[in-house]
Design an enzyme around this catalytic site. Sequence first.
Site, PDB file in Angstrom:
ATOM      1  N   HIS B  70       0.840  -1.200   0.000  1.00 59.06           N
ATOM      2  CA  HIS B  70       0.000   0.000   0.000  1.00 59.06           C
ATOM      3  C   HIS B  70       0.875   1.250   0.000  1.00 59.06           C
ATOM      4  CE1 HIS B  70      -3.976  -1.938   1.484  1.00 59.06           C
ATOM      5  NE2 HIS B  70      -3.883  -1.925   0.172  1.00 59.06           N
ATOM      6  N   GLU B 203      -0.423  -1.156  14.285  1.00 60.22           N
ATOM      7  CA  GLU B 203      -1.281  -0.031  13.963  1.00 60.22           C
ATOM      8  C   GLU B 203      -2.541  -0.102  14.808  1.00 60.22           C
ATOM      9  OE1 GLU B 203      -1.957   0.216   9.752  1.00 60.22           O
ATOM     10  OE2 GLU B 203      -0.057   1.286   9.574  1.00 60.22           O
TER      11      GLU B 203
END
Lengths: 375, 593
Positions: B70, B203
């Site tokens: 990503h 995260e």
Amino acid sequence: MMGETEAVEIDDILDDWFIESLKSYKDLHVYQLEHPTQIIEWTSGKTVCVAGYSSGKNEILELCLPLKLLADEKKSLCAERDFKVVHGGFSEGPVCCLTHIPGTRCAVTNDGLTSDLQLWDLGADDTDVIRKTGSLPGTSVSQAGSRIAARLSSPPQVLHGPQSSSVQLTQLSTGQTLYRLEVDSTEPLSSLKFVSETTFLASCCDGTVYLADTRTSAPPQASPPPGECAPWWTDASAAPQCRVIRLSSSGQAVVSDLRNLGGALCRAQLDVQTLPRKPEDVTVAWAPALDGCFSVSGLSGLVQIYDSAGWRAEPQDASPLFQHAGHSVSSQHGDGSAPVFITTHVWHPERPRTLLSAASDGSVHVWDWVDPQTN
Amino acid sequence: MPEIKVTPLGAGQDVGRSCILVSIGGKNIMLDCGMHMGYNDDRRFPDFSYITQNGRLTDFLDCVIISHFHLDHCGALPYMSEMVGYDGPIYMTHPTKAICPILLEDFRKITVDKKGETNFFTSQMIKDCMKKVIPLNLHQTVQVDDELEIKAYYAGHVLGAAMVHIKVGSESVVYTVSVNKFALCHSGAAWIDKCRPDILISESTYATTIRDSKRCRERDFLKKVHETIERGGKVLIPVFALGRAQELCILLETFWERMNLKAPIYFSTGLTEKANHYYKLFITWTNQKIRKTFVQRNMFEFKHIKAFDRSYADNPGPMVVFATPGMLHAGQSLQIFKKWAGNDKNMVIMPGYCVQGTIGHKILNGQRKLEMEGRSTLDVKLQVEYMSFSAHADAKGIMQLIRMAEPRNMLLVHGEAAKMEFLKGKIEQEFNCYTPANGETVAVTTNPSVPVDISLNLLKREMALGGPLPDPKKPRTMHGTLIMKENLVSSEQALKELGLNEHQLRFTCRVQLQDPHSDSDTLHRIYTHLKSVLKDYTIQHLPDGTVMVESIVIKVSSSAEDANAKVLLLSWSYQDEDLGSYLSSLLKKGLPT
């Protein structure tokens, strides 16, 4: 842990129900919470609170409904299907009852073990933490949990109590008792609900209901149980319908007018399993936006929706208009463990056919059903 | 105290441009190097000046590790390596290495060619950057150098996404972007169980998400396709070469079979070749369902799915077509879109995120009139549906990972501070948890264990001295020499091994004492005095005219200047320094009368 091959098998079982669901639901969302909840309480048009009920520490979560469900014109351009935890906090004990105080970011809870209440701040934009701000003592007599109802008032007031003899209206900020229900009977309550700004319905597990006004100390109007087979559960619809439905554990449903609780407008025998139930197992609720429709969970392993429009005074068998079987079909429990049961369900306050339901396996479903009669 | 330092240069208390610096055991590692998609200027890149103000990136960093393809994790890589300057190793998994350059090039094209930006990396820079990449295999230990070791594990997020285990000596850090429950159920997940890294970095973005089930997403997809087919419309599904296309095909094939549907489903051939090629390379990365299909039969031998020919787009009646590229910015999917856009019975289903500037992005923003080349406009009358199938982590996945790994410390990145408080509180009930902001360094003290062995000789000698046995409440001090190959040995053995001569260190001290007695009387008085004061020590009056306290020697001689004064000579070895100093102070005070 489930291996991937196991997942494929469950997929096959789901196939039948899921294929049918393409036509029978407009929208369907299936979620898995970390811990099951016994409560789903609206805190705004887009957010609900859920909370754990295990014996130790539990989480209280405020969840935002998936944007895709709420977006009407732009629904197709919205890919967001998930619940977001917008606020979270910890409770030292189980949360069996949670009531949001309208117009505030305040909620009141009860642990089902005593009649004391806990007060919470659900948090604003600058924090995602739900904090306990205080507590209100209940009656020291009781060893049972309290029902709670919030009054639409400023400053905020809550009606609460475990049984008909100890219902009181308390001002949250001062803890002052403003009103007490003058009733001798010590029947445990199945629900408390305000039907107007000052009048409320106190419903007992034995089927008795009291209609009282907080402005007066005069004794309330009492209506005896409409039949046998306690416990009974009650719900009152909002004005202008003013209907009250009482439901017994054997599936007997009695609808009365709020202004004439002693009489029955119509009765029916619902299509349910007759098994012994605890008062907290069952939820009955009028649909806020579908005249005459109400929902039942906890009596059959499904959420059933009935239309009382065609009912008559003589009792007859009634079939559900719609049934949500999602929780039992997609249960995460394997064979041999206890079957999944639905702990609670609620209607969306405005969207006519949208409901949320929760089950003992931690599942939460959000569904918008299609009226089979329109097909 | 030994410590591990973590500094986010991006994604510390914010979202986007993930870039985290870790200093462990003297090594410096950069985890991810992402771009922030919300900015059009330099704020889109991580702030490398944090490092470059003190020197070059190549000198400071031991390696760079990229978790997945990503752009908010790899988008700034060519900028860093070619424009700021970094020549060291860059590690990523094979699929990430294959996909990154494609996405970076697509992104570069859109940013430079369509938006006209300058000061951006070039195609050549992307190629040069990728030459520095060393691909990682799953579960394979890679020695970056003598001391730094890394290993990649399946993360189940997107194709090629990895969790990374970094080890220097007995200190370790685990970094994961996002992990879903399938990664934790994956056959290779056993490693995480109680791996107890000093720090687990994860995260927090998805920790507040409770995911709708995969089956409900699939249900929605099938419902839309079915409704369109039933009214005679055509469905276009623009896809990237990998991942979703194959899963959606299997889903449609099963559905078509079940519902006995006859409308044709097509899959463009370019997609077929690329996909086949990629799948052969990345078969270990795909899930069971797809692997079964691929192994049992050529995946494109479906009953209902056929190869597409562009003339079919003009055929009447309902059909479903999968075509590339995914954002409708060029190629076959755009050609088909142009043909079908004008009919409101048709539908386009976008299964992924579209970069700003592409047609995909425009229609997903509700634009119903598009400007095409040659100034013609296209009216978008067909139904546009955006569906997300990404397998991100969620609240449960993250807690599950943390409880399995049992880190000594938890560190959260990629989330806004106000939205991480609850998660932090939840984790802190069981583990330490940090949430650093960009540029803020968290220093975590570690307690690395250094196993030490003791030589048998030394142990025997200590035991021979007698006295109480050592126990945890009463440790016993002993002397020895530690050779840093994990052995505690006697000094003699150490000297022998090191080939050194032994040197003895002795201290001597003179003490003046006023004492009129004879030398031997004074000595005797010293002996008596010390015996009464130092009851726990071995004190001897030796026939050679000395007093010994343990190994300390005391001699008496008369002063040359003063007949009534005595000079005491004390002599001790280095080991008895404390006692020696004590004795000299004691004797300086004089003897009792």
